[in-house]
Design a protein around this motif. Structure first.
Motif, PDB file in Angstrom:
ATOM      1  N   LEU A   1       3.959   5.793  13.478  1.00  0.00           N
ATOM      2  CA  LEU A   1       2.712   5.512  13.104  1.00  0.00           C
ATOM      3  C   LEU A   1       2.671   4.291  12.001  1.00  0.00           C
ATOM      4  O   LEU A   1       1.671   3.961  11.633  1.00  0.00           O
ATOM      5  CB  LEU A   1       2.273   6.807  12.210  1.00  0.00           C
ATOM      6  CG  LEU A   1       1.784   8.080  13.455  1.00  0.00           C
ATOM      7  CD1 LEU A   1       1.370   9.081  12.653  1.00  0.00           C
ATOM      8  CD2 LEU A   1       0.942   7.690  14.485  1.00  0.00           C
ATOM      9  N   VAL A   2       3.484   4.107  11.579  1.00  0.00           N
ATOM     10  CA  VAL A   2       3.989   2.729  10.962  1.00  0.00           C
ATOM     11  C   VAL A   2       5.246   1.939  11.395  1.00  0.00           C
ATOM     12  O   VAL A   2       6.168   2.535  11.836  1.00  0.00           O
ATOM     13  CB  VAL A   2       4.126   2.915   9.104  1.00  0.00           C
ATOM     14  CG1 VAL A   2       2.924   3.632   8.576  1.00  0.00           C
ATOM     15  CG2 VAL A   2       5.406   3.861   8.916  1.00  0.00           C
ATOM     16  N   GLY A   3       5.116   0.507  11.265  1.00  0.00           N
ATOM     17  CA  GLY A   3       6.224  -0.293  11.496  1.00  0.00           C
ATOM     18  C   GLY A   3       7.200  -0.799  10.257  1.00  0.00           C
ATOM     19  O   GLY A   3       8.208  -1.115  10.784  1.00  0.00           O
ATOM     20  N   ARG A   4       6.785  -0.389   9.223  1.00  0.00           N
ATOM     21  CA  ARG A   4       7.201  -0.966   8.050  1.00  0.00           C
ATOM     22  C   ARG A   4       7.065  -0.112   7.112  1.00  0.00           C
ATOM     23  O   ARG A   4       5.951   0.762   6.784  1.00  0.00           O
ATOM     24  CB  ARG A   4       7.126  -2.516   7.541  1.00  0.00           C
ATOM     25  CG  ARG A   4       5.587  -2.402   7.344  1.00  0.00           C
ATOM     26  CD  ARG A   4       5.102  -3.959   6.959  1.00  0.00           C
ATOM     27  NE  ARG A   4       3.835  -4.140   6.824  1.00  0.00           N
ATOM     28  CZ  ARG A   4       2.881  -3.589   5.813  1.00  0.00           C
ATOM     29  NH1 ARG A   4       3.520  -2.798   4.779  1.00  0.00           N
ATOM     30  NH2 ARG A   4       1.753  -3.864   5.760  1.00  0.00           N
ATOM     31  N   PRO A   5       7.853   0.132   5.853  1.00  0.00           N
ATOM     32  CA  PRO A   5       7.521   0.854   4.856  1.00  0.00           C
ATOM     33  C   PRO A   5       6.318   0.478   3.944  1.00  0.00           C
ATOM     34  O   PRO A   5       6.205  -1.013   3.899  1.00  0.00           O
ATOM     35  CB  PRO A   5       8.647   0.677   3.888  1.00  0.00           C
ATOM     36  CG  PRO A   5       9.846   0.415   4.721  1.00  0.00           C
ATOM     37  CD  PRO A   5       9.332  -0.439   5.745  1.00  0.00           C
ATOM     38  N   ARG A   6       5.459   1.310   3.527  1.00  0.00           N
ATOM     39  CA  ARG A   6       4.284   0.692   2.554  1.00  0.00           C
ATOM     40  C   ARG A   6       4.437   1.265   1.197  1.00  0.00           C
ATOM     41  O   ARG A   6       5.032   2.421   1.165  1.00  0.00           O
ATOM     42  CB  ARG A   6       3.144   1.171   3.163  1.00  0.00           C
ATOM     43  CG  ARG A   6       2.971   0.683   4.678  1.00  0.00           C
ATOM     44  CD  ARG A   6       1.646   1.551   5.203  1.00  0.00           C
ATOM     45  NE  ARG A   6       1.350   1.041   6.666  1.00  0.00           N
ATOM     46  CZ  ARG A   6       0.185   0.255   6.792  1.00  0.00           C
ATOM     47  NH1 ARG A   6      -0.812  -0.103   6.028  1.00  0.00           N
ATOM     48  NH2 ARG A   6      -0.145  -0.246   8.113  1.00  0.00           N
ATOM     49  N   ASP A   7       3.839   0.509   0.284  1.00  0.00           N
ATOM     50  CA  ASP A   7       3.762   1.324  -1.191  1.00  0.00           C
ATOM     51  C   ASP A   7       2.507   2.020  -1.031  1.00  0.00           C
ATOM     52  O   ASP A   7       1.489   1.895  -0.312  1.00  0.00           O
ATOM     53  CB  ASP A   7       4.026   0.051  -2.315  1.00  0.00           C
ATOM     54  CG  ASP A   7       2.903  -1.056  -2.006  1.00  0.00           C
ATOM     55  OD1 ASP A   7       1.790  -0.810  -1.516  1.00  0.00           O
ATOM     56  OD2 ASP A   7       2.983  -2.092  -2.561  1.00  0.00           O
ATOM     57  N   SER A   8       2.045   2.422  -2.269  1.00  0.00           N
ATOM     58  CA  SER A   8       0.815   3.496  -2.488  1.00  0.00           C
ATOM     59  C   SER A   8      -0.234   2.437  -2.124  1.00  0.00           C
ATOM     60  O   SER A   8      -1.343   3.052  -1.549  1.00  0.00           O
ATOM     61  CB  SER A   8       0.940   4.166  -3.639  1.00  0.00           C
ATOM     62  OG  SER A   8       0.816   3.309  -4.698  1.00  0.00           O
ATOM     63  N   THR A   9      -0.502   1.342  -2.559  1.00  0.00           N
ATOM     64  CA  THR A   9      -1.627   0.549  -2.208  1.00  0.00           C
ATOM     65  C   THR A   9      -1.487   0.111  -0.883  1.00  0.00           C
ATOM     66  O   THR A   9      -2.622  -0.159  -0.288  1.00  0.00           O
ATOM     67  CB  THR A   9      -1.602  -0.671  -3.282  1.00  0.00           C
ATOM     68  OG1 THR A   9      -0.742  -1.460  -3.122  1.00  0.00           O
ATOM     69  CG2 THR A   9      -1.618  -0.254  -4.707  1.00  0.00           C
ATOM     70  N   GLY A  10      -0.414  -0.087  -0.210  1.00  0.00           N
ATOM     71  CA  GLY A  10      -0.407  -0.397   1.110  1.00  0.00           C
ATOM     72  C   GLY A  10      -1.061   0.716   2.028  1.00  0.00           C
ATOM     73  O   GLY A  10      -1.416   0.523   3.384  1.00  0.00           O
ATOM     74  N   PHE A  11      -1.276   1.956   1.418  1.00  0.00           N
ATOM     75  CA  PHE A  11      -1.937   2.842   2.298  1.00  0.00           C
ATOM     76  C   PHE A  11      -3.431   2.763   2.092  1.00  0.00           C
ATOM     77  O   PHE A  11      -4.193   3.693   2.916  1.00  0.00           O
ATOM     78  CB  PHE A  11      -1.114   4.360   1.968  1.00  0.00           C
ATOM     79  CG  PHE A  11      -0.123   4.485   2.556  1.00  0.00           C
ATOM     80  CD1 PHE A  11       0.067   4.633   4.239  1.00  0.00           C
ATOM     81  CD2 PHE A  11       0.976   4.473   1.764  1.00  0.00           C
ATOM     82  CE1 PHE A  11       0.970   5.068   4.634  1.00  0.00           C
ATOM     83  CE2 PHE A  11       2.246   4.685   2.524  1.00  0.00           C
ATOM     84  CZ  PHE A  11       2.383   5.018   3.997  1.00  0.00           C
ATOM     85  N   PHE A  12      -3.941   2.118   1.062  1.00  0.00           N
ATOM     86  CA  PHE A  12      -5.621   2.005   0.959  1.00  0.00           C
ATOM     87  C   PHE A  12      -6.359   1.831   2.221  1.00  0.00           C
ATOM     88  O   PHE A  12      -7.414   2.204   2.444  1.00  0.00           O
ATOM     89  CB  PHE A  12      -6.021   0.984  -0.251  1.00  0.00           C
ATOM     90  CG  PHE A  12      -5.492   1.230  -1.529  1.00  0.00           C
ATOM     91  CD1 PHE A  12      -5.002   2.312  -1.728  1.00  0.00           C
ATOM     92  CD2 PHE A  12      -5.685   0.329  -2.586  1.00  0.00           C
ATOM     93  CE1 PHE A  12      -4.577   2.750  -2.984  1.00  0.00           C
ATOM     94  CE2 PHE A  12      -5.503   0.867  -3.770  1.00  0.00           C
ATOM     95  CZ  PHE A  12      -5.075   2.177  -4.213  1.00  0.00           C
ATOM     96  N   GLY A  13      -5.750   0.706   2.969  1.00  0.00           N
ATOM     97  CA  GLY A  13      -6.494   0.780   4.274  1.00  0.00           C
ATOM     98  C   GLY A  13      -5.885   1.111   5.677  1.00  0.00           C
ATOM     99  O   GLY A  13      -6.246   0.778   6.638  1.00  0.00           O
ATOM    100  N   PHE A  14      -5.176   2.091   5.370  1.00  0.00           N
ATOM    101  CA  PHE A  14      -4.292   2.749   6.494  1.00  0.00           C
ATOM    102  C   PHE A  14      -5.017   3.587   7.417  1.00  0.00           C
ATOM    103  O   PHE A  14      -5.829   4.187   6.717  1.00  0.00           O
ATOM    104  CB  PHE A  14      -2.980   3.527   5.963  1.00  0.00           C
ATOM    105  CG  PHE A  14      -2.184   4.191   7.025  1.00  0.00           C
ATOM    106  CD1 PHE A  14      -1.666   3.625   7.888  1.00  0.00           C
ATOM    107  CD2 PHE A  14      -2.433   5.539   7.609  1.00  0.00           C
ATOM    108  CE1 PHE A  14      -0.758   4.314   8.954  1.00  0.00           C
ATOM    109  CE2 PHE A  14      -1.923   6.242   8.186  1.00  0.00           C
ATOM    110  CZ  PHE A  14      -0.636   5.423   9.126  1.00  0.00           C
TER     111      PHE A  14
END
Length: 198
Positions: free
Chosen positions: A124-137
């Motif tokens: 479901l993700v191709g790279r690690p995200r930080d917490s703000t990276g999930f804002f538009g997930f």
């Protein structure tokens, strides 16, 4: 194994899920033989089949925790099961700020690194995200199976009725690091997202 069979029969008599009885029997028999338990074997390994934290299921409608590991509902979509089983691989790892961001495989995980690792288990993700990276997930709002709660300072997710989080908030265990935990009474102050279709 005769002992495991009697545990399973006892579980059926008491109306307990056999998967839970099997897990307890395995954990107990592993401890008596000196072999590491499933929980001890989990921890930041590459994804693979045949390890003791994969393919754990329960006939219950929601995920169940036995000895720290989550059992996926048999009725859940395959992607949800894969997220749960991936999460199991890092349960008990230490909390480390930035952990899981340079690579999915690490020696410790922070909040968003934990979520990224579990979501990667289902692709479901191709790279690690930080917490703000999930804002538009994914999509806004809660999902049927998976919901991500995120803000600039923290993120966690719920999967099939369990919370995967590094924070011990609202968890009687008080332990830090990636763990399956009870749901929080309030998720106020977080953006709410979910993987599309889940």
């Amino acid at each position: 194994m005769r002992w495991t069979t009697s545990i399973c029969l006892t579980a059926l008599t008491l109306g307990l899920p056999v998967a839970v009885a099997d897990a307890k029997a395995t954990a107990t028999s592993s401890a008596s033989t000196g072999a590491p338990s499933a929980a001890a074997l989990a921890g930041g390994r590459e994804y693979g089949e045949g390890d003791p934290v994969s393919e754990l299921t329960t006939p219950a409608a929601t995920a169940q925790v036995v000895d720290g590991l989550a059992y996926a509902p048999e009725s859940a979509p395959e992607a949800v099961k894969q997220v749960i089983w991936a999460g199991n691989r890092i349960i008990g790892m230490p909390y480390r700020y930035g952990g899981g961001h340079g690579s999915f495989t690490d020696t410790g995980y922070d909040c968003s690194g934990t979520i990224s690792f579990a979501l990667r288990g289902a692709g479901l993700v191709g790279r690690p995200r930080d917490s703000t990276g999930f804002f538009g997930f994914g999509q806004a709002g809660p999902g049927r199976w998976i919901t991500i709660f995120t803000r600039a300072s923290h993120a966690y997710m719920t999967v099939a009725g369990l919370r995967l989080d590094t924070s011990a908030a609202n968890d009687p265990s008080g332990l830090r690091g990636p763990r399956w935990r009870p749901l929080r009474p309030s998720d106020a102050g977080f953006k709410v997202r979910h993987p599309t279709g889940l």
